[in-house]
Design a protein around this motif. Structure first.
Motif, mmCIF file in Angstrom:
data_model
loop_
_atom_site.group_PDB
_atom_site.id
_atom_site.type_symbol
_atom_site.label_atom_id
_atom_site.label_comp_id
_atom_site.label_asym_id
_atom_site.label_seq_id
_atom_site.Cartn_x
_atom_site.Cartn_y
_atom_site.Cartn_z
ATOM 1 N N CYS A 215 0.866 -1.188 0.000
ATOM 2 C CA CYS A 215 0.000 0.000 0.000
ATOM 3 C C CYS A 215 0.899 1.233 0.000
ATOM 4 N N ALA A 216 0.428 2.328 -0.580
ATOM 5 C CA ALA A 216 1.172 3.589 -0.559
ATOM 6 C C ALA A 216 0.418 4.618 0.271
ATOM 7 N N ASP A 217 1.141 5.294 1.152
ATOM 8 C CA ASP A 217 0.552 6.374 1.944
ATOM 9 C C ASP A 217 1.089 7.692 1.402
ATOM 10 N N ILE A 218 0.218 8.438 0.725
ATOM 11 C CA ILE A 218 0.614 9.679 0.058
ATOM 12 C C ILE A 218 0.394 10.866 1.003
ATOM 13 N N GLY A 219 1.452 11.628 1.253
ATOM 14 C CA GLY A 219 1.392 12.696 2.254
ATOM 15 C C GLY A 219 1.506 12.074 3.630
ATOM 16 N N THR A 220 2.515 11.237 3.791
ATOM 17 C CA THR A 220 2.623 10.369 4.979
ATOM 18 C C THR A 220 2.862 11.110 6.287
ATOM 19 N N GLY B 66 4.605 9.223 9.187
ATOM 20 C CA GLY B 66 4.705 7.797 8.893
ATOM 21 C C GLY B 66 3.886 6.909 9.812
ATOM 22 N N TYR B 67 2.895 7.485 10.487
ATOM 23 C CA TYR B 67 2.108 6.704 11.443
ATOM 24 C C TYR B 67 1.273 5.617 10.771
ATOM 25 N N ILE B 68 0.651 5.959 9.630
ATOM 26 C CA ILE B 68 -0.185 4.972 8.929
ATOM 27 C C ILE B 68 0.651 3.782 8.437
ATOM 28 N N PRO B 69 1.776 4.017 7.741
ATOM 29 C CA PRO B 69 2.589 2.868 7.307
ATOM 30 C C PRO B 69 3.042 1.979 8.476
ATOM 31 N N ILE B 70 3.460 2.595 9.576
ATOM 32 C CA ILE B 70 3.908 1.826 10.750
ATOM 33 C C ILE B 70 2.766 0.954 11.269
ATOM 34 N N TYR B 71 1.582 1.535 11.389
ATOM 35 C CA TYR B 71 0.412 0.813 11.899
ATOM 36 C C TYR B 71 0.038 -0.348 10.969
ATOM 37 N N LEU B 72 0.059 -0.107 9.667
ATOM 38 C CA LEU B 72 -0.315 -1.144 8.692
ATOM 39 C C LEU B 72 0.628 -2.347 8.745
ATOM 40 N N ILE B 73 1.905 -2.083 9.007
ATOM 41 C CA ILE B 73 2.875 -3.181 9.118
ATOM 42 C C ILE B 73 2.730 -3.890 10.463
ATOM 43 N N GLN B 74 2.617 -3.107 11.536
ATOM 44 C CA GLN B 74 2.518 -3.708 12.873
ATOM 45 C C GLN B 74 1.271 -4.578 13.022
ATOM 46 N N LYS B 75 0.189 -4.180 12.367
ATOM 47 C CA LYS B 75 -1.061 -4.949 12.452
ATOM 48 C C LYS B 75 -1.138 -6.040 11.379
ATOM 49 N N GLU B 76 -0.049 -6.180 10.613
ATOM 50 C CA GLU B 76 0.053 -7.203 9.565
ATOM 51 C C GLU B 76 -1.057 -7.093 8.517
ATOM 52 N N LYS C 248 4.221 -4.732 2.806
ATOM 53 C CA LYS C 248 5.117 -3.597 2.566
ATOM 54 C C LYS C 248 4.272 -2.332 2.428
ATOM 55 N N VAL C 249 4.899 -1.190 2.732
ATOM 56 C CA VAL C 249 4.220 0.103 2.543
ATOM 57 C C VAL C 249 5.218 1.106 1.969
ATOM 58 N N ILE C 250 4.757 1.924 1.035
ATOM 59 C CA ILE C 250 5.554 3.038 0.530
ATOM 60 C C ILE C 250 5.034 4.303 1.212
ATOM 61 N N ALA C 251 5.911 4.985 1.934
ATOM 62 C CA ALA C 251 5.562 6.235 2.620
ATOM 63 C C ALA C 251 6.074 7.389 1.760
ATOM 64 N N SER C 252 5.170 8.181 1.230
ATOM 65 C CA SER C 252 5.541 9.223 0.264
ATOM 66 C C SER C 252 5.087 10.603 0.738
ATOM 67 N N PRO D 131 8.802 16.075 6.521
ATOM 68 C CA PRO D 131 7.965 14.946 6.959
ATOM 69 C C PRO D 131 8.605 13.591 6.701
ATOM 70 N N ILE D 132 9.301 13.456 5.564
ATOM 71 C CA ILE D 132 9.958 12.179 5.251
ATOM 72 C C ILE D 132 11.049 11.864 6.272
ATOM 73 N N GLU D 133 11.795 12.892 6.692
ATOM 74 C CA GLU D 133 12.832 12.679 7.711
ATOM 75 C C GLU D 133 12.209 12.253 9.043
ATOM 76 N N LYS D 134 11.061 12.858 9.384
ATOM 77 C CA LYS D 134 10.343 12.478 10.617
ATOM 78 C C LYS D 134 9.838 11.035 10.506
ATOM 79 N N ALA D 135 9.302 10.710 9.324
ATOM 80 C CA ALA D 135 8.800 9.350 9.091
ATOM 81 C C ALA D 135 9.930 8.331 9.208
#
Length: 229
Positions: free
Chosen positions: A20-25, A28-38, A42-46, A52-56
């Motif tokens: 899944c891709a998270d646009i305007g991440t 990076g909370y959404i990608p982390i949650y999607l992986i942790q909850k299985e 994989k997730v692309i954080a964009s 924001p990318i450095e924070k993610a």
């Protein structure tokens, strides 16, 4: 990781998939949650901005998920190729901007199983575009987070224009048909918003009169709708 009510409502719409891709991440909370909850393998954080990318990246590293989440810098859906991901999320942007992002990368949008969108302003503009372009609304949700309402839509490319009453640009037909528990109070909130806008139009120009007439019509239609809920 604990996430907000708004982000939880968004992630609840994501089906189990490979990527899944998270646009305007942002963080990076959404990608982390999607992986942790299985939910996703994989997730692309964009994000368009480096900050924001450095924070993610920092948050992803803290959770030791670098193998599963890839960060990319770029605007909208331009950071992913058609067929690279199963689904995508665009949350926390205005309805006009989300509409423009979709149209800018139509080839990517067409390749998705679905796109989850969560406009923070002008959801009615986005919903009108979805209907008039012939896209399909698969699911919708509504939540309150820190006293603010958020509309979430799950859509996909489907070149079949569905004609609906224009009042359903303002208020989700899906949420009404499915008797969402918050829909009645949300209609009341919309009526209140438009009444304030109407009272604020004080000029006596042709443009102002037309705008007042348009807003009054919306108020009338929403009040009609409220009687049926």
């Amino acid at each position: 990781m604990d996430i907000s009510i708004r982000l939880k409502a968004i992630t609840d719409m994501v089906e189990k998939c490979n990527c899944c891709a998270d646009i305007g991440t942002d963080h990076g909370y959404i990608p982390i949650y999607l992986i942790q909850k299985e939910i996703c393998n994989k997730v692309i954080a964009s994000d368009i901005n480096k900050g924001p990318i450095e924070k993610a990246k920092k948050n992803i590293k803290l959770e030791e998920l670098e193998k599963f989440i890839q960060c990319r810098i770029g605007g909208g859906l331009t950071t992913i190729k058609p067929g690279e991901v199963n689904s995508a999320i665009i949350a926390g942007m205005g309805g006009n901007l989300i509409r423009d992002i979709i149209e800018e990368s139509k080839d990517v949008f067409k390749s998705l199983d679905y796109l989850i969108v969560q406009p923070v302003q002008n959801p009615e503009i986005l919903r009108e575009h979805i209907y008039t372009e012939g896209y399909e609304i698969l699911e919708e949700d509504l939540c309150i987070d820190e006293n603010k309402y958020y509309e979430i839509m799950k859509i996909k490319y489907n070149n079949k224009i569905q004609k609906v009453d224009t009042i359903f640009y303002e208020i989700s037909k899906y949420l009404i048909d499915n008797k969402h528990p918050l829909i009645k109070e949300y209609v009341v909130k919309k009526i209140d918003k438009y009444e304030k806008i109407c009272h604020a139009i004080s000029e006596d120009t042709k443009l102002a009169r037309n705008r007042r007439r348009e807003v009054k019509d919306k108020i009338y239609r929403l009040k009609e709708l409220l009687l049926c809920l």
